[in-house]
Design an enzyme around this catalytic site. Structure first.
Site, short mmCIF file in Angstrom:
data_model
loop_
_atom_site.label_atom_id
_atom_site.label_comp_id
_atom_site.label_asym_id
_atom_site.label_seq_id
_atom_site.Cartn_x
_atom_site.Cartn_y
_atom_site.Cartn_z
N HIS A 1 162.49 48.71 29.97
CA HIS A 1 161.41 49.33 29.20
C HIS A 1 161.93 50.37 28.19
O HIS A 1 161.15 51.17 27.70
CB HIS A 1 160.38 49.99 30.13
N ASP B 1 157.53 37.60 30.82
CA ASP B 1 157.03 38.51 29.79
C ASP B 1 157.85 39.80 29.79
O ASP B 1 158.52 40.14 30.77
CB ASP B 1 155.55 38.81 29.99
N HIS C 1 159.51 36.79 36.30
CA HIS C 1 158.49 36.78 35.25
C HIS C 1 159.18 36.68 33.89
O HIS C 1 160.31 37.13 33.72
CB HIS C 1 157.57 38.00 35.32
N GLU D 1 163.78 40.94 40.45
CA GLU D 1 163.68 42.18 39.68
C GLU D 1 164.98 42.98 39.85
O GLU D 1 165.67 42.85 40.87
CB GLU D 1 162.49 43.01 40.15
N ASP E 1 165.01 43.35 32.80
CA ASP E 1 163.67 43.16 33.36
C ASP E 1 162.94 42.05 32.63
O ASP E 1 162.14 42.32 31.74
CB ASP E 1 162.91 44.49 33.25
N GLU F 1 153.24 39.61 34.05
CA GLU F 1 153.57 40.51 35.16
C GLU F 1 153.50 41.96 34.72
O GLU F 1 153.08 42.84 35.49
CB GLU F 1 154.97 40.18 35.69
N GLU F 2 153.91 42.22 33.48
CA GLU F 2 154.01 43.60 33.01
C GLU F 2 152.65 44.28 32.81
O GLU F 2 152.59 45.48 32.60
CB GLU F 2 154.80 43.65 31.69
#
Length: 381
Positions: free
Chosen positions: A352, A68, A66, A158, A98, A130-131
């Site tokens: 994150h 985003d 992904h 991931e 990520d 995705e997030e």
């Protein structure tokens, strides 16, 4: 790979923002190698998925990532979040772990594969949003569902520290809307406080969690070996001297493969009715309404599945793990029947967070895995 990653990190693709500029960059990079990618835009054309193939027509192996990332606001970054910075063997920047690190490796692998006489095709699938619940990839899945052939297997990149992960929990996001009756706080007992209803419902969620811990299924491959329930957001009230008539709380269920979230949701709806039923004689409008917002399925690939053996052979891994976070892998497996594993560079412990990073060593291991994959595809698998 490093140059591609530098460009990818520079695109601010927080989920609330467009990703089209990044996707057009990837499209141009692939087109420069004679690859013809397909962009699948969203309704307003500001975001897109991308799908590309190299090699003969056929099933092949799909690399999935992904594009985003999560926001950086409110975080104390030492390094600029949207610029790649190398320091002490690490590459810093939002999304490096990520999961733009893997995306850069996958795009570079497509370029390398374009120069090889593959007997089995290599596919690349890049998604958006995705997030925020694996939302964007669903149009790409619709496209693959209608295609005459689907990939034979999928590697979702991931961050797993380059270990082969076979499973993760499914997730359901839900909302409970609590309706009471407003009033002056000096006469609070004559009103029905929606926040108090919400507090009682939170107690029901916590009680159900305690029951699941005591009597529910367990899977020791997870750090948290049982299904979890979690309240993440509560809104209600205007000011302290007004009894609020509305409160809204958002919560989630992350379920093991053997647990049915629908059963848990039904128990919470029953608990909500138990809270409000005694109040309806005085307050007919009393209600706690539980609704689903979105969900994605878990992943539970068998440890002896062909995709597991194959990817372990690429990485040299001896065992497998399961991961705490969700991925798009459950959708590829459930919707399309594509056997899927998760394997990528870095650790979600760095995701994150401020000063997110992936190590140069981890990216090197990912490049080695993808080089071995290309060798296998050239040899006919």
């Amino acid at each position: 790979m490093r140059a591609i990653l530098e460009r990818l990190v520079a695109f601010d693709t927080v989920s609330s923002k467009p990703n089209m500029a990044l996707m057009r960059y990837v499209k141009e990079v692939l087109e420069s190698a004679g690859i013809a990618p397909l962009l699948i835009p969203d309704a307003d054309g500001t975001k897109a998925n991308l799908f590309a193939s190299i090699g003969p027509v056929g099933a092949g192996v799909m690399l999935s990532g992904h594009t985003d990332v999560v926001p950086v606001e409110g975080q104390a970054w030492t390094y600029p979040p949207f610029a790649l910075t190398k320091a002490e063997g690490r590459l810093y920047g939002r999304g490096t772990a990520d999961m733009k690190g893997f995306v850069a490796c996958a795009v570079a692998a497509m370029l390398a594969a374009s120069k090889r006489p593959l007997k089995v095709p290599l596919h690349l699938a890049l998604s958006y949003d995705e997030e925020i619940g694996c939302m964007g990839v669903r149009s790409l899945i619709d496209m693959l569902e209608a295609a005459p052939q689907r990939p034979r297997m999928c590697i979702v990149g991931e961050p797993t520290g380059m270990q082969v992960a076979t499973g993760h929990k499914g997730k359901v996001a839900l909302r409970a809307t609590c309706v009471g009756r407003e009033g002056h706080s000096a006469l609070a007992p004559m009103a029905l406080n929606a926040l108090h209803l919400a507090a009682d419902f939170v107690g029901a969620v916590r009680g159900l969690q305690a029951d699941v811990v005591a009597t529910g299924l367990r899977d020791g491959d997870y750090d948290v070996p049982y299904t979890t329930l979690h309240v993440g957001k509560l809104n209600g009230g205007v000011q302290v001297n007004i009894v609020p008539n509305l409160a809204v709380l958002d919560f989630e269920i992350r379920s093991l493969a053997g647990d049915d979230p629908e059963t848990l949701i039904a128990r919470l709806r029953w608990a909500a009715e138990e809270i409000v039923a005694p109040l309806r004689a005085a307050f007919p409008e009393a209600e706690i309404r539980v609704e689903r917002l979105w969900d994605y399925p878990g992943l539970g690939t068998s440890s002896d599945a062909g995709v597991v053996t194959f990817v372990k052979g690429l990485t040299g891994a001896n065992g497998t793990i399961k991961v705490a976070f969700g991925t798009e892998g459950g959708l590829f497996d459930t919707r399309l029947g594509i056997p899927t594993v998760i394997c990528g560079p870095g650790s979600m412990a760095q995701g994150h967070k401020p000063d997110e990073y992936v190590s140069v060593e981890q990216l090197g291991r990912c490049e080695a895995m993808l080089a071995a994959l290309i060798d296998r595809l050239e040899a006919g698998f």
